[in-house]
Structures are given as C-alpha cells and as structure tokens.
Design an enzyme around this catalytic site. Structure first.
Site, PDB file in Angstrom:
ATOM      1  N   GLU A 179       0.811  -1.181   0.003  1.00  0.00           N
ATOM      2  CA  GLU A 179      -0.018   0.001   0.019  1.00  0.00           C
ATOM      3  C   GLU A 179       0.915   1.328   0.023  1.00  0.00           C
ATOM      4  O   GLU A 179       0.646   2.138  -0.799  1.00  0.00           O
ATOM      5  CB  GLU A 179      -0.976   0.127   1.150  1.00  0.00           C
ATOM      6  CG  GLU A 179      -2.002  -1.005   1.132  1.00  0.00           C
ATOM      7  CD  GLU A 179      -2.930  -0.735   0.087  1.00  0.00           C
ATOM      8  OE1 GLU A 179      -2.927   0.404  -0.463  1.00  0.00           O
ATOM      9  OE2 GLU A 179      -3.680  -1.967  -0.324  1.00  0.00           O
ATOM     10  N   CYS A 239     -14.389   2.284 -15.131  1.00  0.00           N
ATOM     11  CA  CYS A 239     -14.675   3.536 -14.895  1.00  0.00           C
ATOM     12  C   CYS A 239     -13.544   4.558 -15.067  1.00  0.00           C
ATOM     13  O   CYS A 239     -13.127   5.160 -13.987  1.00  0.00           O
ATOM     14  CB  CYS A 239     -15.360   3.627 -13.500  1.00  0.00           C
ATOM     15  SG  CYS A 239     -16.269   5.305 -13.366  1.00  0.00           S
ATOM     16  N   CYS A 292     -18.600   2.455 -20.463  1.00  0.00           N
ATOM     17  CA  CYS A 292     -19.799   2.515 -20.016  1.00  0.00           C
ATOM     18  C   CYS A 292     -20.504   1.389 -20.597  1.00  0.00           C
ATOM     19  O   CYS A 292     -21.708   0.597 -20.163  1.00  0.00           O
ATOM     20  CB  CYS A 292     -20.405   3.681 -20.180  1.00  0.00           C
ATOM     21  SG  CYS A 292     -19.803   5.125 -19.394  1.00  0.00           S
ATOM     22  N   CYS A 306     -20.128  -1.702 -18.487  1.00  0.00           N
ATOM     23  CA  CYS A 306     -20.203  -1.491 -17.153  1.00  0.00           C
ATOM     24  C   CYS A 306     -21.560  -2.030 -16.596  1.00  0.00           C
ATOM     25  O   CYS A 306     -22.388  -2.203 -16.973  1.00  0.00           O
ATOM     26  CB  CYS A 306     -20.052  -0.065 -17.088  1.00  0.00           C
ATOM     27  SG  CYS A 306     -20.165   0.274 -15.355  1.00  0.00           S
ATOM     28  N   CYS A 322     -26.276   4.151 -13.311  1.00  0.00           N
ATOM     29  CA  CYS A 322     -25.137   4.971 -13.130  1.00  0.00           C
ATOM     30  C   CYS A 322     -25.825   6.599 -13.717  1.00  0.00           C
ATOM     31  O   CYS A 322     -26.045   6.553 -14.787  1.00  0.00           O
ATOM     32  CB  CYS A 322     -24.021   4.834 -13.976  1.00  0.00           C
ATOM     33  SG  CYS A 322     -22.607   6.326 -13.952  1.00  0.00           S
TER      34      CYS A 322
HETATM   35  S1  SF4 Z   1     -21.565   3.542 -16.380  1.00  0.00           S
HETATM   36 FE1  SF4 Z   1     -20.987   5.078 -14.761  1.00  0.00          FE
HETATM   37  S2  SF4 Z   1     -19.961   3.566 -13.424  1.00  0.00           S
HETATM   38 FE2  SF4 Z   1     -19.839   2.588 -15.373  1.00  0.00          FE
HETATM   39  S3  SF4 Z   1     -18.122   3.162 -16.241  1.00  0.00           S
HETATM   40 FE3  SF4 Z   1     -19.709   4.680 -17.001  1.00  0.00          FE
HETATM   41  S4  SF4 Z   1     -19.329   6.162 -15.626  1.00  0.00           S
HETATM   42 FE4  SF4 Z   1     -18.457   4.509 -14.787  1.00  0.00          FE
END
Ligand code: SF4
Length: 349
Positions: free
Chosen positions: A33, A188, A195, A198, A204
């Site tokens: 870390e 992200c 997205c 995602c 989101c």
């Molecule tokens: S949908 Fe939202 S959480 Fe997913 S990658 Fe896109 S901005 Fe990020």
C-alpha cells in the site's frame, strides 16, 4: 443484486493477479500500500518484490539502517514514505513487541499511515469494515451518484466517506475495497470510461445523463511554480563532493551541493553564492547541461543546472566519493547521471 454484490461478482472473475494479493500478512499489505501510493502498479510491483527480498519481514526492516531503506527506495520518489516505513517498523517491532496493530485507530497512530492505508490494512488483513477512499473510489462514486462536490476540497471527504461506508458489505470488506478500486481503474477510467460494458450502466446517473466526462468535479488549482536548482560538482582527484541532505523532501539522501532560487540566476550571482558558502573564489567552472534538467514534484517544477568546478582546495562538510552507488539519491540526480553518463565519466578518470 446490490452495488457491493455486483462489484464482488465482477472482482471474482476479473481481479488482477498481483503479488500482494496472495497474502493477508499485514506487513506485506502495508509495504504494497505504501509503495503504490503515487506509483503505477507496473513500477510498484518491481519495487515491492525487491523490497521484500531485501526486507522479508518486520524484523529485518526494523533492524536495517535508514540508508539501506532509502537505497531500496531510490527512484520511487516521495522518500518520506520510506523514512516513515522504517520508523514505524521499528516502533512495531521494538515497542509493540512485533505485534502488528489490527484496528483502524491503532494503525493511524503509526507514522506514514493515514486514513486510506489504515482502511486498506484493517479491511484486507482483519476484515474490519472501513471503506477506502482513493482517486478511483471518488471517481466512480461521483459518477454513479452524480455528486457535484469537488473531490479535492477537504469538506467533501466526509460526504464521500459516508457514501463509501454505506456501500461496503459486512463480509469480504478487504475484497470489496480492492474490487471497487480495480473496477474503477479498469472500467470507470478517468478518460473513456467503458460504460458500454459496465455492470452499473443502467443505474449510473452520469451515464444516464451522458455526463461521464463532467464527473468527478474538481477545484482548479494554481499552476505549477518553478524553482531553480544550481548543483555544483566539486571535483578533486577523480572524486566528487556529495552532501547529506538535512531537511525537506529528500532528507538523509545525498546530492551535490545545491543553490536554490526562484529565478534563473546569472553566473556572477552563482559565483557570489559559492564564495559566500564555500569561501573559494579561484577555480574553473563549466556548465555541463546546456538545457535544464526538469523534475516535477506535486505542485512544483524544478529546473536544474549542473556545474563542474575544479581546481579548488578541498571543501569541508561532505564526502568526496568516486562511486555514488552506496548513497541514496533523488530521481533528479539520477536523471542527470543517466543523461550525461556521469558515473561512467567518473570511473574513466
Ligand atoms: S456507467 Fe458509470 S460507473 Fe460505469 S463506467 Fe460509465 S461512468 Fe463509470
């Protein structure tokens, strides 16, 4: 499935195979870390493996000298991390009877361990429910919940911390913390978030409002300041003078004597400063680098020149050496060595 279940499911299938993930030993997690703060994983991994080879456990780190630790850290930058690591290792080994603190609050008492590291160690090694907050976590939370608070303003931290803490599950706290950081850095991403693949795309808010690149919000900071370093390399019989640094960022490391100023000074001014400090006035001086060697710190850009000075009496207050390898030095010094092959030219003298 809720946010944490989804992210843990993703993590189980996609987690990166990183050496520190094979262990829950708090010593190893701590080292990883600290190294990974301000350091990319690819570079950090090499340092992590070498560091553990040299200091495989708390005992070996606590019994080492600061010089040895700084030498292993050379090139990573932010050297206070290494000094604090060393101090805290001594404290745990000698004062806490080699017992690594388990609780977030006790970890915070160690030098160099802040909120992020205490949360990471306590959750990964001891399953304590403490959410980590790093740039990756701020970004995904800001986008998912469309949070307008600037992530680099201290009052926002409490707000984000509450949200992060509400999301962390009761079980697998450490895995969840690693999962959210991995997910954000891989999916992200700051630029071009993925997205389309995602797992949160339907919920989101930033994605739903096509505003992903507007989040997270940040306060604009002042532009970088410039500072000028004039290093003077006193040469005597094929050896050069180096001095131990007694304050600041590179404390206890070594460098050539240096003069710092807020503007680029003339040779006459530099000679005046050399006289004032070293009481020498007759010598040969030559500029080695025609172009500045630049070195960027967080909010500061160092522009440096290196001057070779010969034919002076021996200067007191430093060491004349013909080999720099035993002396930990900043990345800036190494940039100079690499660019001008300086070590090689010394050896050939
Ligand atoms: S949908 Fe939202 S959480 Fe997913 S990658 Fe896109 S901005 Fe990020």
């Amino acid at each position: 499935m809720n946010f944490s279940d989804l992210i843990l499911e993703w993590y189980d299938k996609n987690k990166r195979d990183l050496p520190w993930r094979k262990s829950k030993d708090p010593y190893k997690i701590w080292i990883s870390e600290i190294i990974l703060q301000q350091t990319k994983i690819s570079q950090g991994t090499k340092y992590y493996l070498n560091f553990l080879k040299k200091f495989p456990n708390l005992k070996s780190l606590a019994n080492s000298s600061e010089n040895e630790v700084l030498l292993s850290w050379q090139g990573l930058g932010y050297y206070s991390r290494a000094r604090n690591l060393h101090k805290s290792a001594k404290k745990i080994y000698f004062e806490l009877e080699n017992t690594f603190p388990k609780k977030y609050e006790s970890l915070l008492k160690l030098k160099g361990i802040g909120d992020y590291t205490a949360s990471a160690i306590s959750s990964i090694c001891f399953n304590e429910k403490n959410a980590v907050l790093d740039g990756n976590v701020y970004r995904i939370l800001a986008r998912y919940f469309l949070i307008d608070k600037p992530i680099n303003a201290s009052p926002s931290k409490k707000y984000f911390r509450k949200i992060a803490q509400d999301l962390i599950p009761n079980k697998r706290c450490g895995d969840y913390n690693q999962a959210i950081m991995d997910y954000s850095s891989m999916i992200c991403k700051p630029v071009d978030p993925k997205c389309n693949i995602c797992i949160f795309s339907k919920n989101c808010k930033a994605n739903l409002f096509s505003m992903t690149m507007d989040y997270p919000k940040k306060l604009s900071k002042n532009k970088n300041r410039f500072i000028y370093y004039d290093y003077v390399i006193f040469e005597q019989g094929g050896k050069n003078l180096i001095q131990k640094i007694n304050s600041g960022l590179w404390l206890n490391m070594y460098q050539f004597p240096v003069f710092q100023s807020y503007s680029c000074i003339s040779l006459i001014d530099l000679k005046g400063m050399i006289y004032k400090k070293f009481k020498v006035s007759s010598y040969n001086i030559e500029l080695i680098n025609e172009n500045f060697i630049n070195h960027k710190l967080t909010h500061l850009q160092i522009q440096s020149r290196f001057w070779k000075i010969s034919d002076t009496p021996k200067i007191k207050g430093g060491l004349y050496v013909d080999n720099f390898e035993k002396y930990p030095m900043s990345r800036l010094m190494h940039k100079f060595f690499e660019k001008y092959d300086y070590k090689l030219s010394l050896i050939s003298l």
